[in-house]
Scaffold this active site. Sequence first.
Site, PDB file in Angstrom:
ATOM      1  N   HIS A 166     -14.385  18.920  -7.014  1.00 55.27           N
ATOM      2  CA  HIS A 166     -13.453  19.106  -6.599  1.00 55.27           C
ATOM      3  C   HIS A 166     -12.229  19.414  -7.752  1.00 55.27           C
ATOM      4  O   HIS A 166     -11.313  18.852  -7.963  1.00 55.27           O
ATOM      5  CB  HIS A 166     -12.730  17.895  -6.033  1.00 55.27           C
ATOM      6  CG  HIS A 166     -13.756  17.365  -4.715  1.00 55.27           C
ATOM      7  ND1 HIS A 166     -13.122  17.270  -3.113  1.00 55.27           N
ATOM      8  CD2 HIS A 166     -15.247  16.372  -5.457  1.00 55.27           C
ATOM      9  CE1 HIS A 166     -13.440  16.731  -3.062  1.00 55.27           C
ATOM     10  NE2 HIS A 166     -14.523  16.308  -3.573  1.00 55.27           N
ATOM     11  N   SER A 287      -1.935  41.403 -25.890  1.00 55.58           N
ATOM     12  CA  SER A 287      -0.340  41.567 -24.916  1.00 55.58           C
ATOM     13  C   SER A 287       0.072  42.066 -25.904  1.00 55.58           C
ATOM     14  O   SER A 287       0.120  41.987 -27.180  1.00 55.58           O
ATOM     15  CB  SER A 287       0.000  40.129 -24.815  1.00 55.58           C
ATOM     16  OG  SER A 287       1.900  39.733 -24.846  1.00 55.58           O
ATOM     17  N   LYS A 293      -2.523  36.553 -28.466  1.00 58.71           N
ATOM     18  CA  LYS A 293      -3.346  36.601 -26.780  1.00 58.71           C
ATOM     19  C   LYS A 293      -4.534  37.065 -27.073  1.00 58.71           C
ATOM     20  O   LYS A 293      -4.575  38.359 -27.647  1.00 58.71           O
ATOM     21  CB  LYS A 293      -2.278  36.958 -25.959  1.00 58.71           C
ATOM     22  CG  LYS A 293      -1.101  36.520 -25.885  1.00 58.71           C
ATOM     23  CD  LYS A 293      -1.425  35.240 -24.683  1.00 58.71           C
ATOM     24  CE  LYS A 293      -1.126  35.294 -23.251  1.00 58.71           C
ATOM     25  NZ  LYS A 293      -2.005  34.343 -22.706  1.00 58.71           N
ATOM     26  N   GLU A 300     -10.310  38.768 -14.232  1.00 56.64           N
ATOM     27  CA  GLU A 300      -9.483  38.712 -13.992  1.00 56.64           C
ATOM     28  C   GLU A 300      -9.872  40.040 -12.639  1.00 56.64           C
ATOM     29  O   GLU A 300      -9.167  39.563 -11.375  1.00 56.64           O
ATOM     30  CB  GLU A 300      -8.517  38.704 -13.995  1.00 56.64           C
ATOM     31  CG  GLU A 300      -7.896  37.308 -15.205  1.00 56.64           C
ATOM     32  CD  GLU A 300      -7.026  37.380 -16.006  1.00 56.64           C
ATOM     33  OE1 GLU A 300      -5.428  37.296 -15.351  1.00 56.64           O
ATOM     34  OE2 GLU A 300      -6.976  38.067 -16.744  1.00 56.64           O
TER      35      GLU A 300
END
Length: 477
Positions: A166, A287, A293, A300
């Site tokens: 979980h 970024s 970043k 992704e």
Amino acid sequence: MGFHRVGADVNEKTWGGRFREATENIVESFTESVSFDARLYSQDIRVSQAHARMLVKVGLLTPEEGEQIVEALQTIKNDIEAGRIVWRQELEDIHTHIERALIERVGEVGRKLHMGRSRNDQVVTDLRLWIREAIDHLDALLADWQRAFLERAEAELDVILPGYTHLQRAQPILAGHYYCAWLEKWQRDRDRLADCRKRVNVSPLGAAALAGTSLPIDREFVRQELGFATLCRNSLDAVSDRDFAVEFVSALALLAVHLSSWAEEWILWATTEFGFLDLPDRFCTGSSIMPHKKNPDVLELIRGQAGRVMARLTQLLTLLKGLPLSYNRDLQEDKLAVFDASDTIMRCLTVAIPLVRASRLRRQNIAATLDYGFLDATTLMEYLVRLGIPMRTAHEKVGQLVQECERRHCRLQDLPPEVYDALVPGLGASVYEVLGIEAAIAAFQSAGSTARVEVEKQIAYWRQHLQSQPWASPSPY
Ligand code: ARG
């Protein structure tokens, strides 16, 4: 793909005989498939060469005619590879282009090649060969992918990780155990492809349009030439069956789901919040506005592209659900789904393999958080069980201890002996040997558990298993 229109005279079509007017340009551009099926050229040529040899064997072509055809097909293959063949939409598909090029090279003899077959059995034979090759390439790529996980399992075997259910801290696990869990999933993905290969590796050639042929062809000869294991038994089924393509894309869709879920886990692990994983700069992007970043875009996109592969499976299933027997032109669309699903997976694996090899667990960060989350609570409960306390009672008592720790803001090992003695007289004297992460991990002993010896067994198994597996060559696609 841009086309050169060389003028479409009705009789230029392989099927032009019964037509009185030329096809509309928009119909040609709507129905053509060479823009995507050109990549079947090498399979198509192999199939045609096997077919020509068979025609010689049964006496439908003379040996000289057969040789002329086989040789000309080879020169066509070279020309396609050198970019010397111009794709024309009025020639529809790869099969017609190759047949047309053959006739241009050898004249009348070339007009004999198509006897005893149809594009309906030809295209599905090509596709079966293509998928068979793709499976073999993917299998080697997946073996490499597994080796990357095995290498991490060996190098980071001893790192203790918090195991989750979980997404809440559950029990400690060894990183070696973690990597081996993924190895199991990749293996089943390979097994599914290998199983699907059995149903791919069946020869439809000779089914012709749908009913077979009245010519004395030898399907068995062609089967052997092309290395198929068996023959399709029924000609109607042979030209209409795309189950094998569904199975292939389905195996890829499940692999994509596994890849996506792995990528999601590593995206989480690479966050500041988790801080478990160091992804090297060369596998990340930045970024344009936030200078600090470092983003896990590769992971992704792997997660994102799973959606594409799943969509390709849905596309194929939907394509088939309304089709009566036997061949219907809808089937032309099968290749778009098959190629894209396969390309997507190969691209994902090709970048993911070096990414896994280059990534490192952040041992200090991970170790620094292990004291939180009561990862040793279950081991403590099992310790009470070993002392003869019924499991349900032990569960409740440890639950109360956890409550007490939360009240005191401390770990189970920080509670004083009196607290333990109050639960079970005498417990305070011995319980500390099973508390704490090191003690908790050392306590495991069941087969397949995260106990060090069990993890070592798994690693030894994979080392042995992957040794005999193929190495991936650069993608042929
Ligand atoms: N391009 C077609 C396909 O991919 C080849 C078969 C065409 N057959 C036909 N009867 N028009 O399905």
